[in-house]
Design a protein around this motif. Structure first.
Motif, PDB file in Angstrom:
ATOM      1  N   UNK A  16       1.188  -1.119  -0.050  1.00 48.19           N
ATOM      2  CA  UNK A  16      -0.001   0.160   0.179  1.00 48.19           C
ATOM      3  C   UNK A  16       1.151   1.361   0.065  1.00 48.19           C
ATOM      4  N   UNK A  17       0.155   2.635  -0.282  1.00 46.21           N
ATOM      5  CA  UNK A  17       1.022   3.833  -0.394  1.00 46.21           C
ATOM      6  C   UNK A  17       0.040   4.554   1.095  1.00 46.21           C
ATOM      7  N   UNK A  18       1.108   5.839   1.788  1.00 46.22           N
ATOM      8  CA  UNK A  18       0.911   6.176   2.947  1.00 46.22           C
ATOM      9  C   UNK A  18       1.794   8.055   1.408  1.00 46.22           C
ATOM     10  N   UNK A  19       0.900   8.538   2.075  1.00 46.74           N
ATOM     11  CA  UNK A  19       1.543  10.175   1.880  1.00 46.74           C
ATOM     12  C   UNK A  19       1.654  11.180   3.169  1.00 46.74           C
ATOM     13  N   UNK A  20       3.132  11.602   3.909  1.00 46.40           N
ATOM     14  CA  UNK A  20       3.329  12.467   5.310  1.00 46.40           C
ATOM     15  C   UNK A  20       3.178  13.569   5.278  1.00 46.40           C
ATOM     16  N   UNK A  21       3.471  14.665   5.697  1.00 49.50           N
ATOM     17  CA  UNK A  21       2.670  15.921   5.539  1.00 49.50           C
ATOM     18  C   UNK A  21       3.427  16.533   6.526  1.00 49.50           C
ATOM     19  N   UNK A  22       5.195  17.745   6.516  1.00 48.30           N
ATOM     20  CA  UNK A  22       4.991  18.050   8.196  1.00 48.30           C
ATOM     21  C   UNK A  22       4.796  19.447   7.717  1.00 48.30           C
ATOM     22  N   UNK A  23       4.672  20.076   8.555  1.00 50.34           N
ATOM     23  CA  UNK A  23       4.894  21.706   8.151  1.00 50.34           C
ATOM     24  C   UNK A  23       5.066  22.493   9.373  1.00 50.34           C
ATOM     25  N   UNK A  24       6.211  23.992   9.096  1.00 53.72           N
ATOM     26  CA  UNK A  24       6.418  24.234  10.236  1.00 53.72           C
ATOM     27  C   UNK A  24       5.727  25.990  10.336  1.00 53.72           C
ATOM     28  N   UNK A  25       5.846  25.717  11.779  1.00 55.16           N
ATOM     29  CA  UNK A  25       5.009  27.388  12.096  1.00 55.16           C
ATOM     30  C   UNK A  25       6.113  28.038  13.253  1.00 55.16           C
ATOM     31  N   UNK A  26       5.923  29.748  12.671  1.00 58.74           N
ATOM     32  CA  UNK A  26       6.114  30.357  13.612  1.00 58.74           C
ATOM     33  C   UNK A  26       7.046  31.404  13.066  1.00 58.74           C
ATOM     34  N   UNK A  27       7.753  32.184  13.864  1.00 57.60           N
ATOM     35  CA  UNK A  27       8.279  32.967  13.593  1.00 57.60           C
ATOM     36  C   UNK A  27      10.591  32.254  12.424  1.00 57.60           C
ATOM     37  N   UNK A  28      10.099  32.229  11.067  1.00 61.10           N
ATOM     38  CA  UNK A  28      10.706  31.691  10.802  1.00 61.10           C
ATOM     39  C   UNK A  28      11.749  32.785   9.484  1.00 61.10           C
ATOM     40  N   UNK A  29      12.976  32.453   9.850  1.00 63.58           N
ATOM     41  CA  UNK A  29      13.792  33.554   8.518  1.00 63.58           C
ATOM     42  C   UNK A  29      13.194  32.510   7.025  1.00 63.58           C
ATOM     43  N   UNK A  30      13.976  31.236   7.306  1.00 64.03           N
ATOM     44  CA  UNK A  30      14.207  30.474   6.635  1.00 64.03           C
ATOM     45  C   UNK A  30      14.338  28.755   7.013  1.00 64.03           C
ATOM     46  N   UNK A  31      14.209  28.645   6.070  1.00 61.46           N
ATOM     47  CA  UNK A  31      14.390  26.919   6.235  1.00 61.46           C
ATOM     48  C   UNK A  31      15.334  26.030   4.700  1.00 61.46           C
ATOM     49  N   UNK A  32      16.908  25.259   5.642  1.00 60.96           N
ATOM     50  CA  UNK A  32      17.636  25.017   4.602  1.00 60.96           C
ATOM     51  C   UNK A  32      16.771  23.589   4.479  1.00 60.96           C
ATOM     52  N   UNK A  33      17.660  22.566   4.898  1.00 62.02           N
ATOM     53  CA  UNK A  33      17.449  21.450   4.730  1.00 62.02           C
ATOM     54  C   UNK A  33      16.119  20.628   5.618  1.00 62.02           C
ATOM     55  N   UNK A  34      15.389  20.246   4.742  1.00 61.07           N
ATOM     56  CA  UNK A  34      14.138  18.943   5.102  1.00 61.07           C
ATOM     57  C   UNK A  34      14.051  17.405   5.640  1.00 61.07           C
ATOM     58  N   UNK A  35      14.052  16.907   6.280  1.00 60.05           N
ATOM     59  CA  UNK A  35      13.621  15.450   6.236  1.00 60.05           C
ATOM     60  C   UNK A  35      13.280  14.607   6.803  1.00 60.05           C
ATOM     61  N   UNK A  36      13.137  13.534   6.243  1.00 51.70           N
ATOM     62  CA  UNK A  36      12.223  12.861   7.180  1.00 51.70           C
ATOM     63  C   UNK A  36      13.457  11.748   7.971  1.00 51.70           C
ATOM     64  N   UNK A  37      13.518  10.934   9.096  1.00 57.32           N
ATOM     65  CA  UNK A  37      13.345  10.080  10.053  1.00 57.32           C
ATOM     66  C   UNK A  37      12.747   9.357  10.787  1.00 57.32           C
TER      67      UNK A  37
END
Length: 124
Positions: A16-37
């Motif tokens: 089967x399949x699944x789709x994970x989502x992750x949203x970053x919130x807060x006072x952010x200047x920038x986001x460089x790398x993002x990932x899943x562990x």
């Protein structure tokens, strides 16, 4: 304060399949790398996939060809599309991001933030 909120885990059958989502919130200047562990019971946390701000990706050998990581910089979000799931993919999946906050005690310094984790179980 920066927060990462994950969603999309659950129980699916092998193949089967699944789709994970992750949203970053807060006072952010920038986001460089993002990932899943992920971390399975009795095992160490391991990298599943990561993606740079420019879209370069990296995958663990065990998920290559089955998982796809993507991000939406406008939404400060990262996704993990998981196909052809196997029982050995069962684990708690954690979102990770390298963030430069705009304000707070870590203002304008890169920090590593983690989500709370979402359970993925592959079983018939």
């Amino acid at each position: 304060q920066v927060q990462l909120v994950e969603s999309g885990g659950g129980l699916v059958q092998p193949g089967g399949s699944l789709r994970l989502s992750c949203a970053v919130s807060g006072s952010i200047f920038s986001i460089t790398a993002m990932g899943w562990y992920r971390q399975a019971p009795g095992k160490e946390r391991e990298l599943v996939a990561d993606i740079t701000s420019g879209g370069s990706t990296n995958y663990a050998d065990s998920v290559k060809g089955r998982f796809t990581i993507s991000r939406d910089n406008a939404k400060n979000s990262v996704y993990l599309q998981m196909n052809s799931l196997k029982p050995e993919d069962t684990a708690v999946y954690y979102c990770n991001a390298a963030i430069i906050p705009r304000s707070g005690v870590n203002a304008m310094r890169e920090i590593t933030a983690w989500g709370q984790g979402t359970q993925v179980t592959i079983s018939s």
